[in-house]
Design a protein around this motif. Structure first.
Motif, PDB file in Angstrom:
ATOM      1  N   ALA A  19       1.188  -0.919  -0.143  1.00 36.95           N
ATOM      2  CA  ALA A  19      -0.134  -0.340  -0.028  1.00 36.95           C
ATOM      3  C   ALA A  19       1.188   1.259   0.334  1.00 36.95           C
ATOM      4  CB  ALA A  19      -0.838   0.191   1.317  1.00 36.95           C
ATOM      5  N   ALA A  20       0.625   1.916  -0.829  1.00 35.02           N
ATOM      6  CA  ALA A  20       1.390   3.474  -1.044  1.00 35.02           C
ATOM      7  C   ALA A  20       0.618   4.251  -0.560  1.00 35.02           C
ATOM      8  CB  ALA A  20       1.680   2.892  -2.044  1.00 35.02           C
ATOM      9  N   VAL A  21       1.334   5.884  -0.901  1.00 38.30           N
ATOM     10  CA  VAL A  21       0.274   6.690  -0.141  1.00 38.30           C
ATOM     11  C   VAL A  21       1.440   8.260  -0.080  1.00 38.30           C
ATOM     12  CG1 VAL A  21       1.306   7.076   2.546  1.00 38.30           C
ATOM     13  CG2 VAL A  21      -0.617   9.117   1.497  1.00 38.30           C
ATOM     14  N   THR A  22       0.925   9.141  -1.408  1.00 40.09           N
ATOM     15  CA  THR A  22       2.055  10.200  -1.847  1.00 40.09           C
ATOM     16  C   THR A  22       1.944  11.399  -0.269  1.00 40.09           C
ATOM     17  OG1 THR A  22       0.422  10.921  -2.816  1.00 40.09           O
ATOM     18  CG2 THR A  22       1.153   9.267  -4.562  1.00 40.09           C
ATOM     19  N   GLU A  23       3.059  11.871  -0.864  1.00 39.89           N
ATOM     20  CA  GLU A  23       3.186  13.176   0.174  1.00 39.89           C
ATOM     21  C   GLU A  23       3.577  14.316   0.213  1.00 39.89           C
ATOM     22  OE1 GLU A  23       5.778  10.844   3.998  1.00 39.89           O
ATOM     23  OE2 GLU A  23       6.727  10.573   1.910  1.00 39.89           O
ATOM     24  N   GLY A  24       3.283  15.055  -1.687  1.00 38.85           N
ATOM     25  CA  GLY A  24       4.060  15.713  -2.343  1.00 38.85           C
ATOM     26  C   GLY A  24       4.935  16.799  -2.160  1.00 38.85           C
ATOM     27  N   VAL A  25       5.270  17.365  -2.661  1.00 39.75           N
ATOM     28  CA  VAL A  25       6.887  17.920  -2.794  1.00 39.75           C
ATOM     29  C   VAL A  25       7.998  17.506  -2.252  1.00 39.75           C
ATOM     30  CG1 VAL A  25       7.889  19.904  -3.996  1.00 39.75           C
ATOM     31  CG2 VAL A  25       5.240  19.737  -4.603  1.00 39.75           C
ATOM     32  N   GLY A  26       8.940  17.233  -2.000  1.00 39.57           N
ATOM     33  CA  GLY A  26      10.096  17.336  -1.338  1.00 39.57           C
ATOM     34  C   GLY A  26      11.076  17.695  -1.660  1.00 39.57           C
ATOM     35  N   PHE A  27      12.282  17.528  -1.553  1.00 43.71           N
ATOM     36  CA  PHE A  27      13.669  17.915  -2.180  1.00 43.71           C
ATOM     37  C   PHE A  27      14.668  16.534  -0.955  1.00 43.71           C
ATOM     38  CE2 PHE A  27      11.713  21.624  -1.423  1.00 43.71           C
ATOM     39  CZ  PHE A  27      11.362  21.959  -2.756  1.00 43.71           C
ATOM     40  N   VAL A  28      15.619  16.368  -2.061  1.00 44.20           N
ATOM     41  CA  VAL A  28      16.920  15.983  -1.813  1.00 44.20           C
ATOM     42  C   VAL A  28      18.399  16.115  -2.428  1.00 44.20           C
ATOM     43  CG1 VAL A  28      15.612  13.637  -1.819  1.00 44.20           C
ATOM     44  CG2 VAL A  28      16.876  14.195  -4.146  1.00 44.20           C
TER      45      VAL A  28
END
Length: 283
Positions: free
Chosen positions: A106-115
């Motif tokens: 099961a997967a859920v998105t978390e929006g914008v991120g940065f690496v």
């Protein structure tokens, strides 16, 4: 009298000007430099409406079986609301080649991120963040080799497939929590792929915050004496494989024109492990 005649063109122009920007017909040449700015300011256009209008214009291709140029922005908004509910009017084919019956994902998105691009640099890359739960309900340990996910847009439109090397043991009757990133640059490039040249701005942050992600396949095996138990702590995995439309669709017959002039699109496999990599990175 002469002054009145001189004013006639202006009166005619005002009379023909739509009372709302929504009633103006869309033309690519005017959209970004003028109409988009008017849509932002319009009191009868909500932020949600603007997002849908803009996304419908960004995604328009003849092979998605719809057009926007020549339609009013009100018509485009109505069409976009339909796409948001029912998806784009095109059949998408994906080969289900990664099915397995031991691990539930099961997967859920978390929006914008940065690496960080590199550990020794301050430069950061924009990403889509998501988390997944990898559940092994069986009474036997299972080796997780790699896992694929499909990224879709707000019109249920296919944007890319990503695959991650996992290489660890999911112990019997346990759940593994893992965190991942998808490169924002690839999503941006795929959104612009074969698009109208007048469309250059995307509002990528808002788009990334409106994407969905679906598990699409996993490679597993029953035994792996040299693999370690899965434990990722707070780290996020970057993909080993990312489908790039400009490069990976180049030599494929992926657009199929139907007798009625509409299209069916075949994007290949749902599961995309790196089969060329013979070196396993044990964790």
């Amino acid at each position: 009298m002469k002054n009145f005649i001189a004013l006639l063109p202006l009166v005619f122009f005002i009379a023909c000007t739509p009372s709302s920007i929504l009633d103006k017909k869309m033309q690519y040449i005017f959209y970004e430099k003028m109409d988009y700015k008017l849509l932002i300011k319009a009191e009868d256009v909500s932020d949600a409406d603007l997002f849908l209008i803009n996304y419908a214009i960004i995604r328009q291709r003849d092979y998605f079986n719809y057009t926007v140029e020549g339609k009013t922005y009100r018509e485009i908004l109505a069409m976009a609301k339909g796409f948001q509910k029912n998806g784009l009017p095109v059949e998408i084919k994906l080969n289900d080649n990664g099915a397995q019956d031991k691990i539930q994902i099961a997967a859920v998105t978390e929006g914008v991120g940065f690496v960080k691009k590199k550990s020794n640099t301050k430069r950061v890359l924009k990403t889509l963040k998501f988390k997944a739960k990898l559940d092994n309900p069986s009474k036997k340990d299972v080796v997780l080799l790699n896992s694929s996910f499909i990224v879709k847009g707000p019109f249920n439109d296919y944007l890319t497939t990503v695959n991650y090397e996992i290489n660890c043991i999911a112990k019997a009757e346990t759940t593994v929590d893992a965190a991942f990133v998808v490169p924002g640059k690839t999503i941006q490039r795929n959104l612009l792929f074969e698009g109208n040249p007048y469309i250059t701005r995307l509002g990528i942050d808002e788009i990334l915050n409106n994407l969905t992600l679906t598990p699409s396949g996993m490679s597993i095996k029953d035994e792996g004496r040299y693999f370690k138990e899965c434990f990722f702590n707070a780290s996020r995995m970057e993909p080993q494989i990312v489908l790039n439309f400009g490069k990976d669709l180049e030599d494929r017959e992926w657009k199929i024109e139907n007798p009625d002039g509409t299209y069916t699109l075949n994007f290949g496999n749902m599961h995309t492990p790196d089969e060329s990599d013979e070196v396993i990175q044990y964790r």
